[in-house]
Motif scaffolding. Structure first.
Motif, PDB file in Angstrom:
ATOM      1  N   UNK A 132       6.483  -0.406   7.854  1.00 55.29           N
ATOM      2  CA  UNK A 132       5.868   0.952   7.441  1.00 55.29           C
ATOM      3  C   UNK A 132       6.899   2.097   7.443  1.00 55.29           C
ATOM      4  N   UNK A 133       6.971   3.032   6.199  1.00 54.24           N
ATOM      5  CA  UNK A 133       7.935   3.875   6.172  1.00 54.24           C
ATOM      6  C   UNK A 133       7.046   5.222   5.647  1.00 54.24           C
ATOM      7  N   UNK A 134       7.790   6.220   5.929  1.00 51.33           N
ATOM      8  CA  UNK A 134       7.427   7.590   5.344  1.00 51.33           C
ATOM      9  C   UNK A 134       8.327   8.163   4.426  1.00 51.33           C
ATOM     10  N   UNK A 135       7.944   8.777   3.200  1.00 50.97           N
ATOM     11  CA  UNK A 135       9.072   9.338   2.480  1.00 50.97           C
ATOM     12  C   UNK A 135       8.598  10.811   2.103  1.00 50.97           C
ATOM     13  N   UNK A 136       9.427  11.649   2.394  1.00 47.36           N
ATOM     14  CA  UNK A 136      10.761  11.760   2.803  1.00 47.36           C
ATOM     15  C   UNK A 136      10.547  11.319   4.316  1.00 47.36           C
ATOM     16  N   UNK A 137      11.412  11.180   5.013  1.00 46.94           N
ATOM     17  CA  UNK A 137      11.544  10.665   6.449  1.00 46.94           C
ATOM     18  C   UNK A 137      10.850  12.043   7.305  1.00 46.94           C
ATOM     19  N   UNK A 138      10.450  11.755   8.155  1.00 45.82           N
ATOM     20  CA  UNK A 138       9.514  12.880   9.043  1.00 45.82           C
ATOM     21  C   UNK A 138      10.792  13.863   9.362  1.00 45.82           C
ATOM     22  N   UNK A 139      10.288  15.182   8.959  1.00 40.30           N
ATOM     23  CA  UNK A 139      11.047  16.332   9.218  1.00 40.30           C
ATOM     24  C   UNK A 139      11.669  16.799   8.028  1.00 40.30           C
ATOM     25  N   UNK A 140      11.701  15.833   7.009  1.00 42.40           N
ATOM     26  CA  UNK A 140      12.425  16.319   5.831  1.00 42.40           C
ATOM     27  C   UNK A 140      11.533  16.426   4.631  1.00 42.40           C
ATOM     28  N   UNK A 141      10.366  16.964   4.810  1.00 43.03           N
ATOM     29  CA  UNK A 141       9.545  17.231   3.694  1.00 43.03           C
ATOM     30  C   UNK A 141      10.176  18.079   2.822  1.00 43.03           C
ATOM     31  N   UNK A 186       0.944  -1.284   0.040  1.00 44.25           N
ATOM     32  CA  UNK A 186      -0.093   0.195   0.177  1.00 44.25           C
ATOM     33  C   UNK A 186       0.653   1.267  -0.039  1.00 44.25           C
ATOM     34  N   UNK A 187       0.386   2.192  -0.633  1.00 44.06           N
ATOM     35  CA  UNK A 187       1.240   3.588  -0.968  1.00 44.06           C
ATOM     36  C   UNK A 187       0.039   4.706  -1.166  1.00 44.06           C
ATOM     37  N   UNK A 188       0.240   5.733  -0.441  1.00 46.80           N
ATOM     38  CA  UNK A 188      -0.448   6.993  -0.946  1.00 46.80           C
ATOM     39  C   UNK A 188      -0.019   8.001  -0.652  1.00 46.80           C
ATOM     40  N   UNK A 189      -0.748   9.310  -0.780  1.00 45.54           N
ATOM     41  CA  UNK A 189       0.060  10.547  -0.234  1.00 45.54           C
ATOM     42  C   UNK A 189      -0.470  10.827   0.943  1.00 45.54           C
ATOM     43  N   UNK A 190       0.086  11.558   1.902  1.00 41.88           N
ATOM     44  CA  UNK A 190      -0.199  11.925   3.293  1.00 41.88           C
ATOM     45  C   UNK A 190      -0.767  13.291   3.412  1.00 41.88           C
TER      46      UNK A 190
END
Length: 124
Positions: free
Chosen positions: A91-100, A51-55
């Motif tokens: 489970x991963x966020x991209x870019x990593x948290x704090x690096x939007x 699964x992937x989608x925009x936050x």
């Protein structure tokens, strides 16, 4: 052909199912709730769901705003995580948290595995 997973069953069972950047467009609580079990049924025991989608922007992901904007990757991930038979593998966020990256939506990626009811996975 096209498949409307909110109103149709997903034919067959698979070892790997990709649901990438499409669930954002499903509108309505009832329609959303109908999709997760169908995705689970489309997986063989031990199968993987990618699964992937925009936050949503960080300020909208706050619990108060999520009442008004019940969409985005975080809401879908929560729904899938609470679906019987699915277990989060990664489970991963991209870019990593704090690096939007200004001007770009952050992405959420979650890998799920279908666990059989009895906990035993049989492979041919």
């Amino acid at each position: 052909g096209h498949l409307d997973a909110a109103s149709e069953e997903i034919p067959g069972q698979y070892d790997l199912v990709f649901v990438m950047d499409v669930l954002w467009y499903v509108v309505g609580h009832t329609r959303k709730l109908s999709i997760a079990p169908k995705l689970t049924r489309a997986l063989r025991n031990g199968g993987l769901l990618v699964f992937s989608d925009s936050r949503m922007p960080k300020w909208i992901r706050h619990p108060f705003w999520s009442l008004f904007f019940p969409s985005g990757a975080d809401e879908w991930a929560k729904l899938l995580e609470n679906t019987p038979g699915l277990t989060v593998v990664c489970k991963e966020c991209y870019p990593p948290n704090g690096q939007s990256i200004p001007g770009y939506w952050d992405k959420l990626f979650v890998l799920f595995r279908k666990e059989p009811a009895n906990g035993i996975v049989k492979r041919a």
